[in-house]
Design a protein around this motif. Sequence first.
Motif, PDB file in Angstrom:
ATOM      1  N   LYS A  36       0.820  -1.211   0.000  1.00 47.87           N
ATOM      2  CA  LYS A  36       0.000   0.000   0.000  1.00 47.87           C
ATOM      3  C   LYS A  36       0.854   1.260   0.000  1.00 47.87           C
ATOM      4  N   THR A  37       2.047   1.159   0.624  1.00 53.61           N
ATOM      5  CA  THR A  37       2.881   2.351   0.765  1.00 53.61           C
ATOM      6  C   THR A  37       4.325   2.017   0.421  1.00 53.61           C
ATOM      7  N   ALA A  38       4.580   1.606  -0.800  1.00 50.66           N
ATOM      8  CA  ALA A  38       5.937   1.231  -1.227  1.00 50.66           C
ATOM      9  C   ALA A  38       6.649   2.477  -1.727  1.00 50.66           C
ATOM     10  N   GLN A  39       7.278   3.234  -0.794  1.00 49.15           N
ATOM     11  CA  GLN A  39       7.887   4.510  -1.147  1.00 49.15           C
ATOM     12  C   GLN A  39       9.237   4.307  -1.826  1.00 49.15           C
ATOM     13  N   VAL A  40       9.415   5.036  -2.927  1.00 50.16           N
ATOM     14  CA  VAL A  40      10.677   5.021  -3.662  1.00 50.16           C
ATOM     15  C   VAL A  40      11.092   6.465  -3.903  1.00 50.16           C
ATOM     16  N   ASP A  41      12.370   6.741  -3.625  1.00 47.82           N
ATOM     17  CA  ASP A  41      12.885   8.097  -3.842  1.00 47.82           C
ATOM     18  C   ASP A  41      12.904   8.406  -5.338  1.00 47.82           C
ATOM     19  N   SER A  42      12.305   9.521  -5.717  1.00 50.41           N
ATOM     20  CA  SER A  42      12.159   9.844  -7.142  1.00 50.41           C
ATOM     21  C   SER A  42      13.492  10.182  -7.808  1.00 50.41           C
ATOM     22  N   LEU A  43      14.480  10.654  -7.053  1.00 47.20           N
ATOM     23  CA  LEU A  43      15.759  11.030  -7.644  1.00 47.20           C
ATOM     24  C   LEU A  43      16.676   9.822  -7.826  1.00 47.20           C
ATOM     25  N   THR A  44      16.847   9.036  -6.779  1.00 46.97           N
ATOM     26  CA  THR A  44      17.852   7.957  -6.798  1.00 46.97           C
ATOM     27  C   THR A  44      17.273   6.581  -7.108  1.00 46.97           C
ATOM     28  N   GLY A  45      15.963   6.412  -6.948  1.00 51.25           N
ATOM     29  CA  GLY A  45      15.364   5.086  -7.125  1.00 51.25           C
ATOM     30  C   GLY A  45      15.508   4.190  -5.922  1.00 51.25           C
ATOM     31  N   LEU A  46      16.114   4.695  -4.842  1.00 49.28           N
ATOM     32  CA  LEU A  46      16.242   3.917  -3.614  1.00 49.28           C
ATOM     33  C   LEU A  46      14.978   4.056  -2.772  1.00 49.28           C
ATOM     34  N   ARG A  47      14.869   3.192  -1.762  1.00 47.96           N
ATOM     35  CA  ARG A  47      13.758   3.324  -0.821  1.00 47.96           C
ATOM     36  C   ARG A  47      13.916   4.606  -0.006  1.00 47.96           C
ATOM     37  N   THR A  48      12.790   5.074   0.509  1.00 48.72           N
ATOM     38  CA  THR A  48      12.809   6.321   1.260  1.00 48.72           C
ATOM     39  C   THR A  48      12.904   6.057   2.762  1.00 48.72           C
ATOM     40  N   ARG A  49      13.073   7.129   3.506  1.00 49.68           N
ATOM     41  CA  ARG A  49      13.159   7.016   4.961  1.00 49.68           C
ATOM     42  C   ARG A  49      11.836   6.512   5.538  1.00 49.68           C
ATOM     43  N   GLU A  50      10.726   6.885   4.917  1.00 47.13           N
ATOM     44  CA  GLU A  50       9.423   6.402   5.390  1.00 47.13           C
ATOM     45  C   GLU A  50       9.320   4.885   5.266  1.00 47.13           C
ATOM     46  N   TYR A  51       9.863   4.361   4.186  1.00 42.97           N
ATOM     47  CA  TYR A  51       9.877   2.910   4.022  1.00 42.97           C
ATOM     48  C   TYR A  51      10.753   2.262   5.084  1.00 42.97           C
ATOM     49  N   MET A  52      11.894   2.877   5.361  1.00 47.34           N
ATOM     50  CA  MET A  52      12.793   2.359   6.401  1.00 47.34           C
ATOM     51  C   MET A  52      12.089   2.311   7.761  1.00 47.34           C
ATOM     52  N   ASP A  53      11.305   3.349   8.064  1.00 51.68           N
ATOM     53  CA  ASP A  53      10.596   3.385   9.344  1.00 51.68           C
ATOM     54  C   ASP A  53       9.662   2.191   9.509  1.00 51.68           C
ATOM     55  N   MET A  54       9.166   1.667   8.406  1.00 49.11           N
ATOM     56  CA  MET A  54       8.277   0.510   8.448  1.00 49.11           C
ATOM     57  C   MET A  54       9.057  -0.807   8.376  1.00 49.11           C
ATOM     58  N   PHE A  55      10.101  -0.814   7.559  1.00 43.23           N
ATOM     59  CA  PHE A  55      10.811  -2.061   7.271  1.00 43.23           C
ATOM     60  C   PHE A  55      11.774  -2.473   8.380  1.00 43.23           C
ATOM     61  N   LEU A  56      12.543  -1.537   8.917  1.00 43.16           N
ATOM     62  CA  LEU A  56      13.596  -1.887   9.870  1.00 43.16           C
ATOM     63  C   LEU A  56      13.050  -2.526  11.149  1.00 43.16           C
ATOM     64  N   PRO A  57      11.981  -1.994  11.774  1.00 48.35           N
ATOM     65  CA  PRO A  57      11.454  -2.675  12.968  1.00 48.35           C
ATOM     66  C   PRO A  57      11.024  -4.115  12.686  1.00 48.35           C
ATOM     67  N   GLU A  58      10.451  -4.351  11.502  1.00 51.22           N
ATOM     68  CA  GLU A  58      10.031  -5.708  11.146  1.00 51.22           C
ATOM     69  C   GLU A  58      11.236  -6.634  11.002  1.00 51.22           C
ATOM     70  N   GLU A  59      12.308  -6.145  10.375  1.00 54.11           N
ATOM     71  CA  GLU A  59      13.497  -6.966  10.187  1.00 54.11           C
ATOM     72  C   GLU A  59      14.191  -7.266  11.513  1.00 54.11           C
ATOM     73  N   ILE A  60      14.181  -6.295  12.430  1.00 52.19           N
ATOM     74  CA  ILE A  60      14.777  -6.534  13.746  1.00 52.19           C
ATOM     75  C   ILE A  60      13.943  -7.557  14.519  1.00 52.19           C
ATOM     76  N   ALA A  61      12.615  -7.465  14.411  1.00 55.59           N
ATOM     77  CA  ALA A  61      11.752  -8.455  15.066  1.00 55.59           C
ATOM     78  C   ALA A  61      12.014  -9.839  14.499  1.00 55.59           C
ATOM     79  N   ARG A  62      12.205  -9.915  13.201  1.00 51.07           N
ATOM     80  CA  ARG A  62      12.499 -11.206  12.570  1.00 51.07           C
ATOM     81  C   ARG A  62      13.846 -11.747  13.051  1.00 51.07           C
ATOM     82  N   ALA A  63      14.857 -10.874  13.096  1.00 45.31           N
ATOM     83  CA  ALA A  63      16.180 -11.301  13.545  1.00 45.31           C
ATOM     84  C   ALA A  63      16.133 -11.815  14.981  1.00 45.31           C
TER      85      ALA A  63
END
Length: 310
Positions: free
Chosen positions: A138-165
């Motif tokens: 629903k909210t797959a943010q991509v930086d329009s300049l670099t094509g990388l993920r955005t900080r908003e995406y990181m805010d969602m992704f990193l907690p999930e990855e740490i929980a998985r780890a």
Amino acid sequence: MLRVASQLKSLKMRLLIVTICNTIISLCAVIVFFLILQYKTESGWNIFWKEFFPFLFIFFGLNAALNLFTTKVILNPINTLTREIKNLADSGSLNDLSAAHYPEMELLIKSIIDLVTFANKERAFALMLKEASRSRSKTAQVDSLTGLRTREYMDMFLPEEIARAGLLNVSLSILMLDVDDFKFYNDTNGHPEGDRALKQAAALLQNNTRNHDICIRYGGEEFMVIMPRTPLYQAKDVAERIRKAFFETHFDFEHKQPGGKLTISIGVATFPEHAAEHAALIKCADVALYQAKQKGKNMVCVFEPNPITQ
């Protein structure tokens, strides 16, 4: 799981057949001696029967006891295991299976309990990933300049990855990267050249990380790389590879930079060694990045606690 349950069921059937055959043989022995008693009435046979009967009785009793013992220590536990494994396949949980109940099958039961525990963790993680994937779609943010993920995406992704780890008891590392003296580069050469350099930096990150690593434009000229299942020493090696590739890459007008090159500084932090949750881990990586800047830039620093950060 279903294969294990099937094998246990097959073993149970074989043991049951053996028990039935054993019982039939014992009954046949009794019938044969009764026939001998009926048709052979000579006194010798009667005496032999009277002398043998106690031994026959003892034999049959021992045989029956053996059958009961086999049922108690093998068939009943296997019935329990089969039922519990089927319950696991259906609902993902065990009821009251314990090695203490069946000490003679302790190793088998402990192995199954360990397997179930791991399977439940994987099932819980799969459900978590499913929900996370639904949210990300629903909210797959991509930086329009670099094509990388955005900080908003990181805010969602990193907690999930740490929980998985944490769930799987594995390491997770992050890199914080900042292009050295980028404001000088931007002010000297103009924003279009600065944007071109940022695109080039983003491509360098993607070319020097693995497919399952997540490269993020954290803000301005600052980047982050999230590295699942990566211990500290591997993360440091990747960071050094990125730093070296950045140094060896030609950027337009980089000769105007204070050091004559456009370089990058990198801070490294790892879960769970340095922090147990995402905000603290980011702070540790940021402190390591600051240490790299303080030590002269164009270098990799691993987080080292000091009185300022504690």
